[in-house]
Design a protein around this motif. Structure first.
Motif, PDB file in Angstrom:
ATOM      1  N   ILE A  28       0.813  -1.219   0.000  1.00 22.03           N
ATOM      2  CA  ILE A  28       0.000   0.000   0.000  1.00 22.03           C
ATOM      3  C   ILE A  28       0.846   1.268   0.000  1.00 22.03           C
ATOM      4  CG2 ILE A  28      -1.817  -1.240   1.229  1.00 22.03           C
ATOM      5  CD1 ILE A  28      -1.242   0.811   3.558  1.00 22.03           C
ATOM      6  N   GLY A  29       2.163   1.102   0.067  1.00 28.08           N
ATOM      7  CA  GLY A  29       3.041   2.258  -0.025  1.00 28.08           C
ATOM      8  C   GLY A  29       3.275   3.010   1.273  1.00 28.08           C
ATOM      9  N   VAL A  30       3.313   2.277   2.391  1.00 30.79           N
ATOM     10  CA  VAL A  30       3.720   2.881   3.668  1.00 30.79           C
ATOM     11  C   VAL A  30       4.760   1.953   4.312  1.00 30.79           C
ATOM     12  CG1 VAL A  30       1.456   3.979   4.012  1.00 30.79           C
ATOM     13  CG2 VAL A  30       1.953   1.786   5.124  1.00 30.79           C
ATOM     14  N   THR A  31       5.420   2.427   5.327  1.00 27.74           N
ATOM     15  CA  THR A  31       6.472   1.634   5.962  1.00 27.74           C
ATOM     16  C   THR A  31       5.887   0.613   6.943  1.00 27.74           C
ATOM     17  OG1 THR A  31       6.682   3.198   7.774  1.00 27.74           O
ATOM     18  CG2 THR A  31       8.037   3.570   5.833  1.00 27.74           C
ATOM     19  N   ARG A  32       6.706  -0.354   7.327  1.00 31.33           N
ATOM     20  CA  ARG A  32       6.249  -1.374   8.278  1.00 31.33           C
ATOM     21  C   ARG A  32       5.934  -0.759   9.645  1.00 31.33           C
ATOM     22  NH1 ARG A  32       9.314  -3.136  12.262  1.00 31.33           N
ATOM     23  NH2 ARG A  32      11.460  -2.411  12.393  1.00 31.33           N
ATOM     24  N   GLN A  33       6.657   0.324   9.959  1.00 34.78           N
ATOM     25  CA  GLN A  33       6.398   1.002  11.238  1.00 34.78           C
ATOM     26  C   GLN A  33       5.009   1.616  11.252  1.00 34.78           C
ATOM     27  OE1 GLN A  33       9.226   1.173   9.542  1.00 34.78           O
ATOM     28  NE2 GLN A  33      11.009   1.574  10.827  1.00 34.78           N
ATOM     29  N   THR A  34       4.594   2.129  10.118  1.00 39.38           N
ATOM     30  CA  THR A  34       3.246   2.703  10.011  1.00 39.38           C
ATOM     31  C   THR A  34       2.195   1.614  10.205  1.00 39.38           C
ATOM     32  OG1 THR A  34       3.988   4.472   8.561  1.00 39.38           O
ATOM     33  CG2 THR A  34       1.655   3.931   8.489  1.00 39.38           C
ATOM     34  N   ILE A  35       2.385   0.464   9.569  1.00 36.25           N
ATOM     35  CA  ILE A  35       1.448  -0.650   9.751  1.00 36.25           C
ATOM     36  C   ILE A  35       1.400  -1.065  11.221  1.00 36.25           C
ATOM     37  CG2 ILE A  35       0.912  -3.043   9.157  1.00 36.25           C
ATOM     38  CD1 ILE A  35       0.475  -1.154   6.814  1.00 36.25           C
ATOM     39  N   ALA A  36       2.566  -1.163  11.839  1.00 41.20           N
ATOM     40  CA  ALA A  36       2.629  -1.549  13.246  1.00 41.20           C
ATOM     41  C   ALA A  36       1.865  -0.558  14.117  1.00 41.20           C
ATOM     42  CB  ALA A  36       4.080  -1.645  13.701  1.00 41.20           C
TER      43      ALA A  36
END
Lengths: 69, 69
Positions: A28-36
């Motif tokens: 989706i074009g965001v970082t893994r930290q954002t998902i977390a």
DNA sequence: ACGATATGTTAATAAAACTTGACATAAAGT
DNA sequence: ACTTTATGTCAAGTTTTATTAACATATCGT
């Protein structure tokens, strides 16, 4: 004071062949930290990010994110 | 590059007894300028604001905001 | 035991959403 | 003509969301 938003990302990821946070982020074009951060409820995503996440899992936005008034 | 978000707020407001932008804003806790900006597509609302708007009109979030991929 | 992958978390910075205040036009009511 | 209500728009400022980079622990496969 008013409601908050609950999400089912963790569950949906595991049902989607145990997709990792990093993989979802990349899709989706965001970082893994954002998902977390989103998954743990630290903050809610933009409407656009929310739509993209639901698109990946093939479900409605309101099946991923639920509003509790 | 990827999709964008369309909204039906204007239509929903007029179906809801011609509710004004200011009134809708007051109901969900944002200013009339914010409603105007969202309605005209200047930017999309936060997920929280989107949920509150759909709650006011008594419809699903995806009936107010539509994702076009 | 070792290396790779997944996740948690924090700090500093950048970008997007939202606010406030202002000035404008148009339409409706009196 | 005047006032009120609704809306458009802009600039400057604050808050929230997202990014990057770093360091941490846990699990898995070899």
């Amino acid at each position: 004071m008013s409601g908050h938003i609950k999400n089912n990302i963790r569950t949906l990821r595991f049902h989607a062949n145990e997709m990792s946070q990093a993989e979802l982020g990349a899709k989706i074009g965001v970082t893994r930290q954002t998902i977390a951060a989103i998954e743990s409820g630290k903050y809610s995503p933009s409407l656009e990010a929310a739509f993209k996440i639901s698109e990946i899992f093939g479900v409605n936005l309101t099946d991923v994110f639920e509003w509790q008034a």
